[in-house]
Design an enzyme around this catalytic site. Structure first.
Site, mmCIF file in Angstrom:
data_model
loop_
_atom_site.group_PDB
_atom_site.id
_atom_site.type_symbol
_atom_site.label_atom_id
_atom_site.label_comp_id
_atom_site.label_asym_id
_atom_site.label_seq_id
_atom_site.Cartn_x
_atom_site.Cartn_y
_atom_site.Cartn_z
ATOM 1 N N ILE A 75 -36.284 94.359 -76.904
ATOM 2 C CA ILE A 75 -37.513 94.744 -76.192
ATOM 3 C C ILE A 75 -38.713 93.896 -76.641
ATOM 4 C CG2 ILE A 75 -38.408 96.539 -77.760
ATOM 5 C CD1 ILE A 75 -38.646 98.368 -75.268
ATOM 6 N N HIS A 118 -28.887 90.442 -84.473
ATOM 7 C CA HIS A 118 -29.822 89.754 -83.593
ATOM 8 C C HIS A 118 -29.213 88.391 -83.258
ATOM 9 C CE1 HIS A 118 -33.513 92.246 -84.581
ATOM 10 N NE2 HIS A 118 -32.784 92.506 -85.657
ATOM 11 N N ASN A 153 -30.644 92.550 -90.360
ATOM 12 C CA ASN A 153 -31.548 93.060 -91.391
ATOM 13 C C ASN A 153 -30.954 94.329 -91.989
ATOM 14 O OD1 ASN A 153 -33.462 91.012 -90.817
ATOM 15 N ND2 ASN A 153 -34.239 92.212 -89.097
ATOM 16 N N GLN A 194 -35.131 96.341 -91.861
ATOM 17 C CA GLN A 194 -34.347 96.992 -90.802
ATOM 18 C C GLN A 194 -35.146 98.172 -90.277
ATOM 19 O OE1 GLN A 194 -30.570 98.613 -92.089
ATOM 20 N NE2 GLN A 194 -29.880 99.020 -89.998
ATOM 21 N N SER A 195 -35.418 98.188 -88.972
ATOM 22 C CA SER A 195 -36.207 99.285 -88.410
ATOM 23 C C SER A 195 -35.343 100.291 -87.654
ATOM 24 C CB SER A 195 -37.304 98.732 -87.493
ATOM 25 O OG SER A 195 -36.739 98.011 -86.425
ATOM 26 N N HIS A 211 -26.714 96.213 -86.287
ATOM 27 C CA HIS A 211 -26.929 95.337 -85.136
ATOM 28 C C HIS A 211 -27.095 93.912 -85.606
ATOM 29 C CE1 HIS A 211 -30.828 97.010 -86.433
ATOM 30 N NE2 HIS A 211 -31.369 95.843 -86.096
HETATM 31 P P1 5GP Z 1 -34.388 95.568 -86.873
HETATM 32 O O1 5GP Z 1 -35.880 95.571 -87.108
HETATM 33 O O2 5GP Z 1 -33.788 96.903 -87.222
HETATM 34 O O3 5GP Z 1 -33.660 94.419 -87.517
HETATM 35 O O4 5GP Z 1 -34.178 95.333 -85.332
HETATM 36 C C1 5GP Z 1 -34.386 96.322 -84.388
HETATM 37 C C2 5GP Z 1 -34.727 95.639 -83.093
HETATM 38 O O5 5GP Z 1 -34.630 96.594 -82.062
HETATM 39 C C3 5GP Z 1 -36.124 95.046 -83.042
HETATM 40 O O6 5GP Z 1 -36.053 93.651 -82.827
HETATM 41 C C4 5GP Z 1 -36.786 95.787 -81.875
HETATM 42 O O7 5GP Z 1 -37.613 94.955 -81.096
HETATM 43 C C5 5GP Z 1 -35.600 96.283 -81.091
HETATM 44 N N1 5GP Z 1 -35.869 97.524 -80.378
HETATM 45 C C6 5GP Z 1 -36.496 98.648 -80.858
HETATM 46 N N2 5GP Z 1 -36.527 99.599 -79.917
HETATM 47 C C7 5GP Z 1 -35.906 99.088 -78.814
HETATM 48 C C8 5GP Z 1 -35.624 99.619 -77.520
HETATM 49 O O8 5GP Z 1 -35.944 100.750 -77.174
HETATM 50 N N3 5GP Z 1 -34.977 98.779 -76.650
HETATM 51 C C9 5GP Z 1 -34.598 97.518 -76.998
HETATM 52 N N4 5GP Z 1 -33.961 96.783 -76.060
HETATM 53 N N5 5GP Z 1 -34.835 96.996 -78.212
HETATM 54 C C10 5GP Z 1 -35.485 97.776 -79.113
#
Ligand code: 5GP
Ligand code: ZN
Length: 151
Positions: free
Chosen positions: A68, A139, A124, A131-132, A137
């Protein structure tokens, strides 16, 4: 221990089986497990179609969808359909899905045309790893020259 073990995961009606088959000894072990999507997990909800997403690819083991908040001209995420928290929760038992995801990424890179120039795969992990979303996952970032070290 036989080295010719074939591993597969079969799914049916919300349950899945790890099937380990040794072709040499015609031995097959099937272990049935309950599939447990996390009700409060964002990516489990996306996989279930409860939250809309822009699909790149799907099969019985994984789901790929565009991020997103893209950080490159092409940026999508590939996630296992089974809830695994992060790379830190990968075990010998659930590791086959990670190999499968990497094979899917390699195939998508060819099909989407960025295998040649190159790309980056990032996962992450935890707080310090930024990691959020606590559902494993990967990327996949492509379409620009990456920099190193990452931020
Ligand atoms: P992280 O920060 O955990 O490595 O990656 C999580 C990713 O999920 C982020 O890049 C963020 O932009 C993406 N993300 C968060 N919420 C959503 C969502 O509702 N839809 C999509 N398609 N991506 C999301
Ligand atoms: Zn989840």
């Amino acid at each position: 221990m036989c080295c010719e073990i074939f591993h597969a995961v079969r799914r049916k009606k919300g349950r899945y089986w790890d099937v380990l088959t040794c072709f040499k000894h015609t031995l097959s072990v099937a272990e049935e497990r309950e599939e447990q999507p996390m009700s409060d997990c964002l990516f489990c909800k996306i996989i279930a179609g409860e939250i809309p997403s822009s699909k790149v690819y799907e099969d019985e083991l994984c789901y790929a969808f565009y991020d997103i908040n893209p950080q490159a001209p092409t940026h999508f995420l590939v996630v296992p359909k089974a809830h695994i928290q992060s790379v830190s929760a990968v075990t010998e038992e659930n590791a086959p899905v990670v190999g499968h995801i990497f094979a899917v990424i390699a195939k998508l890179a060819e099909e989407l045309g960025f295998a040649g120039p190159g790309y980056r795969v990032v996962s992450n992990i935890g707080e310090a790893g930024q990691q959020s979303v606590p559902h494993l996952h990967f990327h996949v970032l492509a379409g620009r020259d990456m920099t190193w070290p990452p931020g």
